[in-house]
Design an enzyme around this catalytic site. Structure first.
Site, PDB file in Angstrom:
ATOM      1  NE  ARG A  67      39.365 -27.925 -26.623  1.00  0.00           N
ATOM      2  CZ  ARG A  67      39.335 -26.801 -26.247  1.00  0.00           C
ATOM      3  NH1 ARG A  67      38.122 -26.121 -25.767  1.00  0.00           N
ATOM      4  NH2 ARG A  67      40.516 -26.182 -26.046  1.00  0.00           N
ATOM      5  CE1 TYR A 195      33.179 -30.562 -20.621  1.00  0.00           C
ATOM      6  CE2 TYR A 195      34.385 -30.631 -22.491  1.00  0.00           C
ATOM      7  CZ  TYR A 195      33.904 -29.834 -21.752  1.00  0.00           C
ATOM      8  OH  TYR A 195      33.896 -28.667 -21.706  1.00  0.00           O
ATOM      9  N   GLY A 197      33.105 -31.195 -26.171  1.00  0.00           N
ATOM     10  CA  GLY A 197      33.795 -31.129 -27.582  1.00  0.00           C
ATOM     11  C   GLY A 197      34.420 -32.337 -27.889  1.00  0.00           C
ATOM     12  CE  LYS A 204      35.311 -25.266 -29.145  1.00  0.00           C
ATOM     13  NZ  LYS A 204      35.364 -23.964 -29.437  1.00  0.00           N
ATOM     14  CG  HIS A 224      37.732 -20.857 -31.942  1.00  0.00           C
ATOM     15  ND1 HIS A 224      39.084 -20.656 -31.049  1.00  0.00           N
ATOM     16  CD2 HIS A 224      36.606 -21.043 -31.169  1.00  0.00           C
ATOM     17  CE1 HIS A 224      38.304 -20.850 -29.873  1.00  0.00           C
ATOM     18  NE2 HIS A 224      37.035 -21.141 -29.989  1.00  0.00           N
ATOM     19  CB  SER A 246      39.950 -20.544 -23.175  1.00  0.00           C
ATOM     20  OG  SER A 246      41.213 -20.727 -22.727  1.00  0.00           O
ATOM     21  CB  CYS A 248      40.161 -13.714 -24.029  1.00  0.00           C
ATOM     22  SG  CYS A 248      41.673 -13.907 -23.821  1.00  0.00           S
ATOM     23  CG  ASP A 273      33.008 -21.556 -29.928  1.00  0.00           C
ATOM     24  OD1 ASP A 273      33.697 -21.160 -29.569  1.00  0.00           O
ATOM     25  OD2 ASP A 273      32.839 -22.820 -30.152  1.00  0.00           O
ATOM     26  CG  ASN A 362      35.740 -26.808 -19.075  1.00  0.00           C
ATOM     27  OD1 ASN A 362      35.606 -25.585 -19.366  1.00  0.00           O
ATOM     28  ND2 ASN A 362      35.576 -28.014 -19.436  1.00  0.00           N
ATOM     29  NE  ARG A 364      32.730 -25.576 -21.390  1.00  0.00           N
ATOM     30  CZ  ARG A 364      33.431 -24.952 -22.353  1.00  0.00           C
ATOM     31  NH1 ARG A 364      32.660 -24.372 -23.179  1.00  0.00           N
ATOM     32  NH2 ARG A 364      34.429 -25.124 -22.397  1.00  0.00           N
TER      33      ARG A 364
END
Length: 586
Positions: A67, A195, A197, A204, A224, A246, A248, A273, A362, A364
Site C-alpha cells: 500500500r 498491488y 489494497g 480498504k 479495522h 500491523s 501485532c 480484518d 509483504n 500475500r
C-alpha cells in the site's frame, strides 16, 4: 433505457478505450477461463497441482509491492473534512490530474466489469460495489475477497445504489500512481498499481475509507477489526471485535487454535480484518464481516503461529510475491522449514542468502474464508453476530500491561483514540518508534479523525447493551529483552478473562489506566510462567504513563478545536489519577 451502472461503464469505456469489455459473472467456468488466460500471459505461475491444487503465484512489479499511503488521497470539498491525518486533494484537482492517466489506459487490454457485494449475500447491512479494472488478477482476487458476479447484479437491479471504483494498471510508474477516494460521491479512482489494497478496491478503499464516511452518515461503524467467537465449555459463544495495527498478530488471533481447547474454550473466526457494526433491532451491537476471503501477510505464517490458515492455503489460493521451490511449492521466511534447494525468489531469480529475503516481506495469500477450519458457522448470518467486547491492542515493550479493562464507554473510546504501537523494522525501517494509530484506523479513516472519535462517542449511548472495552499487549518484554508472554494460542487465556469480566465472574484490580486482572483471576494452569513474570506483565507504572500522557496531549493538538471535549475530559482525569497514584500498581 440504460441503467446507472450501464451508463457508468459506457462513460468509463469512452475514457479508457479498452479493446473489449467483459462483465464478470463469478462462475467457476469464468474463473477457469481467467486462470488459463493468466497462465498464458505469465500473470500466473502454476504451483504444484498435486500438493497445492488450484493454487497460483502472481508476481507484481518490484516497484509495486505494498500500500502506498503517500499516494492515497481523500478528496473532499473542504480540506478540514479530510482532517490532519489524511492526504487531501480537492475533487476537481484530483480528477484533472487522474483523467489524463486514465485516458486510453486500457488500449489493447480487456476491461473487466466486476460487480460485488460486501457482506453476506442476504444481509440488510451489505453493500454493492462495482470495480472496473484492466487486471485479470484483480478480477480473480475479487472473486475470492467478495461475493462477486451475478449475485451482486441481481441485488443491484436497476438501482444507482452502488460504489463505483475505476482501476487501471496504467504504466505502473510510481510517479503516475494515485489512489483517490471521493467520499461525498462514494467514488474510488485508482491508477498505476496492481498491488492488493491499491487495486482490490472493495477492500480498504470501499470497506473502510468510503464505508467509514457512509457509516458516520447512516449511524453505524466501519472498523479495522477482526471478529471472533469464544466458545465456553457449555457451548455458548461470546463474540468480540478487536483492532490491532500491523505486525501485532491480528490474523493469528482471529484464527487462533486455543491452548484451552481441552477445557472447552474454542475460538471461531468470523472475520480477520474488517467489521461493519450496526445496532440491531434488539439494541445490541451486531457485526458482519464485509469480506469473503483473507488477504494475509505470508512471512511468519506457519503451523505454530496460524495452523488454521496454513490448512486453508493448501488449495484454491492465489499467492503474491512469495518464493517457490524447485517442486513449485510456495515458500517464505518463517514458514517453519529451511529454504529448499533450487529456490526462486519473489522476483523470479535463483535465490542465495546474500540476495535478501526470498519472499517479499509483504508477500500475500488470497484465500476463501470458508476454507479455514476455524470459520464460524455464523460467519454469514444476515443480522451479524452480537458483540460483547471491543478490544484494542498495540506492540509496547514496557508500558502497557497484558490486558486492562476501560472504566466505561467514554473511557474506552479514549483508550482506542490513544492507541500506539512501537514499530518493527519490517514496517518502516525504524525500530522502536512509537506510532499513534487510533483504533488501528489511521491509514483507513475516510474523514477527519476528530469527527470519527465524536461518532464513536455518539454511538455508545445508542447501544442498549454496550460492549465492554479492553486493551491488550502481547509484546511486553522483561529486563533481559525477551517476551514475557508466550502469545499465539495462549492468548485465549486473556480472552477467557475478558469473557469472565463480561459475565461478572473474574475479579479485577483498579489502576489509574483501568482494571487489570486481580491475582489468581487469569487462568494459568498448564503454562510455564513465573509469578514474577505475571506481576511484571500486569504492572502499571504511573511515572511511565505520565510520560505517555505528554505524547497523547501532543497528538491531540493535531485536531485543534475539532477534538471532542469528552476526550480532553478523559485525558485530564487520567492525568489526575496518575498524580494521585505515585507507586506502580499490579
Amino acid at each position: 433505457m440504460a441503467t446507472p451502472l450501464e451508463n457508468w461503464v459506457e462513460e468509463s469505456s469512452r475514457l479508457t478505450k479498452p479493446s473489449k469489455i467483459v462483465w464478470c459473472d463469478g462462475s467457476e467456468a469464468e474463473n477457469e477461463r481467467l486462470t488459463e488466460e493468466m497462465l498464458g500471459d505469465k500473470t500466473f505461475i502454476e504451483l504444484n497441482q498435486k500438493t497445492f491444487p488450484n493454487c497460483h503465484l502472481h508476481r507484481s512489479n518490484p516497484n509495486d509491492v505494498a500500500r502506498t499511503e503517500q499516494l492515497t488521497f481523500i478528496c473532499t470539498r473542504k480540506k478540514e473534512d479530510a482532517g490532519p491525518t489524511n492526504n487531501w486533494m480537492a475533487p476537481a484537482e484530483a480528477k484533472d490530474k487522474l483523467r489524463p492517466l486514465f485516458d486510453g489506459s486500457m488500449k489493447g487490454r480487456t476491461m473487466y466489469v466486476v460487480p460485488y457485494i460486501l457482506g453476506p449475500e442476504k444481509s440488510p447491512y451489505s453493500k454493492v460495489g462495482v470495480e472496473i479494472t484492466d487486471s485479470a488478477y484483480v478480477a480473480a482476487s475479487m472473486r475470492i475477497m467478495s461475493r462477486m458476479g451475478k449475485a451482486a447484479l441481481d441485488r443491484l437491479g436497476s438501482s444507482a445504489d452502488f460504489v463505483p471504483g475505476l482501476h487501471s494498471l496504467g504504466d505502473l510508474d510510481p510517479k503516475r500512481r494515485f489512489i483517490t477516494h471521493f467520499p461525498e460521491e462514494k467514488l474510488i479512482w485508482s491508477v498505476g498499481s496492481g498491488y492488493g489494497g491499491n487495486a482490490l478496491l472493495g477492500k480498504k478503499c470501499f470497506a473502510l475509507r468510503i464505508a467509514s464516511w457512509m457509516a458516520r452518515d447512516q449511524g453505524w461503524m466501519a472498523e479495522h477489526m477482526l471478529i471472533l467467537g469464544l466458545e465456553d465449555p457449555s457451548g455458548k459463544v461470546t463474540y468480540m471485535a478487536a483492532a490491532f495495527p500491523s505486525a501485532c498478530g491480528k490474523t493469528n488471533l482471529a484464527m487462533m487454535v486455543s491452548a484451552l481447547e481441552s477445557q472447552g474454550y474454542r475460538v471461531w473466526t468470523v472475520g480477520d480484518d474488517i467489521a461493519w457494526m450496526h445496532i440491531g433491532s434488539d439494541g445490541t451491537l451486531r457485526a458482519v464481516n464485509p469480506e469473503a476471503g483473507f488477504f494475509g501477510v505470508a512471512p511468519g505464517t506457519n503451523k505454530q503461529t496460524n495452523p488454521n490458515v496454513m490448512g486453508a492455503l493448501s488449495h484454491d489460493t492465489i499467492f503474491t510475491n512469495v518464493a517457490i521451490s524447485a517442486a513449485h511449492e510456495p515458500w517464505w521466511e518463517g514458514i517453519g522449514t529451511p529454504p529448499p534447494p533450487g529456490l526462486i525468489n519473489w522476483k523470479g531469480e535463483p535465490w542465495t542468502p546474500d540476495k535478501g529475503p526470498a519472499a517479499h516481506p509483504n508477500s500475500r495469500y488470497t484465500v476463501p474464508a470458508k476454507q479455514s477450519p476455524s470459520i464460524s458457522p455464523h460467519w454469514e448470518d444476515p443480522e451479524g453476530v452480537p458483540i460483547s467486547a471491543l478490544i484494542f491492542g498495540g506492540r509496547r515493550e514496557r508500558l502497557a500491561p497484558l490486558v486492562y479493562e476501560s472504566r466505561d464507554w467514554q473511557h474506552g473510546v479514549f483508550v482506542g483514540a490513544t492507541m500506539a504501537s512501537e514499530t518493527t523494522a519490517a514496517a518502516t525501517g525504524d525500530l522502536g518508534v512509537t506510532r499513534r494509530d487510533p483504533m488501528a484506523m489511521l491509514p483507513f479513516c475516510g474523514y477527519n479523525m476528530a469527527d470519527y472519535f465524536a461518532h464513536w462517542l455518539e454511538m455508545g449511548p445508542k447501544i442498549k447493551k454496550q460492549p465492554k472495552i479492553f486493551h491488550v499487549n502481547w509484546f511486553r518484554k522483561g529486563a533481559d529483552g525477551k517476551f514475557l508472554w508466550p502469545g499465539y494460542g495462549e492468548n485465549v487465556r486473556v480472552l477467557k478473562w475478558i469473557l469472565d469480566r463480561i459475565e461478572g465472574k473474574a475479579k479485577a484490580t483498579e489502576t489509574p489506566i483501568g482494571f487489570i486482572p486481580a491475582p489468581g483471576s487469569l487462568t494459568l494452569d498448564g503454562l510455564a510462567i513465573s509469578p514474577e513474570a505475571i506481576r511484571e506483565l500486569l504492572s502499571v507504572d504511573p511515572a511511565a504513563w505520565a510520560h505517555e500522557e505528554d505524547a497523547t496531549a501532543e497528538f491531540f493538538t493535531k485536531f485543534g478545536k475539532r477534538l471532542p471535549e469528552a476526550l480532553n475530559v478523559e485525558h485530564k482525569a487520567l492525568a489526575e489519577r496518575l498524580r494521585s497514584t505515585p507507586v506502580p500498581v499490579g
